[in-house]
Every structure is written in structure tokens, then in C-alpha cells.
Write a protein that holds these residues in place. Sequence first.
Motif, PDB file in Angstrom:
ATOM      1  N   GLU A  93     -10.095  34.641  11.011  1.00 56.76           N
ATOM      2  CA  GLU A  93      -9.413  33.614  11.795  1.00 56.76           C
ATOM      3  C   GLU A  93      -7.920  33.599  11.496  1.00 56.76           C
ATOM      4  N   ALA A  94      -7.554  33.794  10.240  1.00 57.08           N
ATOM      5  CA  ALA A  94      -6.129  33.846   9.871  1.00 57.08           C
ATOM      6  C   ALA A  94      -5.452  35.057  10.501  1.00 57.08           C
ATOM      7  N   ASP A  95      -6.135  36.197  10.481  1.00 54.15           N
ATOM      8  CA  ASP A  95      -5.598  37.397  11.117  1.00 54.15           C
ATOM      9  C   ASP A  95      -5.443  37.192  12.618  1.00 54.15           C
ATOM     10  N   ALA A  96      -6.410  36.546  13.246  1.00 50.07           N
ATOM     11  CA  ALA A  96      -6.359  36.291  14.689  1.00 50.07           C
ATOM     12  C   ALA A  96      -5.195  35.367  15.034  1.00 50.07           C
ATOM     13  N   ARG A  97      -4.972  34.347  14.199  1.00 54.62           N
ATOM     14  CA  ARG A  97      -3.836  33.437  14.437  1.00 54.62           C
ATOM     15  C   ARG A  97      -2.511  34.186  14.325  1.00 54.62           C
ATOM     16  N   ARG A  98      -2.394  35.030  13.318  1.00 54.24           N
ATOM     17  CA  ARG A  98      -1.150  35.802  13.151  1.00 54.24           C
ATOM     18  C   ARG A  98      -0.949  36.753  14.318  1.00 54.24           C
ATOM     19  N   ALA A  99      -2.003  37.366  14.781  1.00 56.90           N
ATOM     20  CA  ALA A  99      -1.898  38.318  15.887  1.00 56.90           C
ATOM     21  C   ALA A  99      -1.530  37.607  17.184  1.00 56.90           C
ATOM     22  N   GLY A 100      -1.921  36.333  17.306  1.00 61.66           N
ATOM     23  CA  GLY A 100      -1.645  35.569  18.514  1.00 61.66           C
ATOM     24  C   GLY A 100      -0.275  34.947  18.568  1.00 61.66           C
TER      25      GLY A 100
END
Length: 101
Positions: A93-100
Amino acid sequence: MSVSDHGANRSATFADLKGGIACRELVFPPQVEKLAAVAFARPELLAFDSALEIAASAGVSKTTVARFARLLGKRSLKEARSVFREELRRRHEADARRAGQ
């Protein structure tokens, strides 16, 4: 304090457990410590592999895997898996937030 004396908190998170080990609040026997190092470096092993696969990856016995789960304050490997799966979910989820961003 030795984890064998008091046990870890059943609701402890991955970060709580890792921090307790790093600060030497949780002290394990040598073979369990060897497994803990592998488990915290590669949480996917504990999250998804069988006890036999985990043991082989860490170079310990299957019994040590069960002992590790109990020393973390969990009743079984199945219960311990939830801590490691939750950590992988948190990271994803943290990676997804950063990617977004």
C-alpha cells in the motif's frame, strides 16, 4: 527480558517485534535468532511458505519454526503468518501511494 520468560504481545505488529529484537527486549535462543534474522529480512517466507520451506531457507529445523511462532506470542505458525502478511500488505500500500503521487 527473555522472550521465553514473558512472551511477545499477541497483537504486536511486525515493527513492534522487529524493534523488540533490535533493542534486545526480545532475546531468542541461537537457532530461533537465526530464523528471526531471515524472517525479518524476507517476510514473504513467513507469510506464504510452509514450515518445511521456511526451515530450509533459514537452515533450521521445522521445530524451530514452530518455536519461533510461539516465542512471538502466537499460538501457531498460522497465527504468526498474519503479522508478516500484514507487513507485506502495508508495504504494498505504501508503494502504491508513492507510485500514485
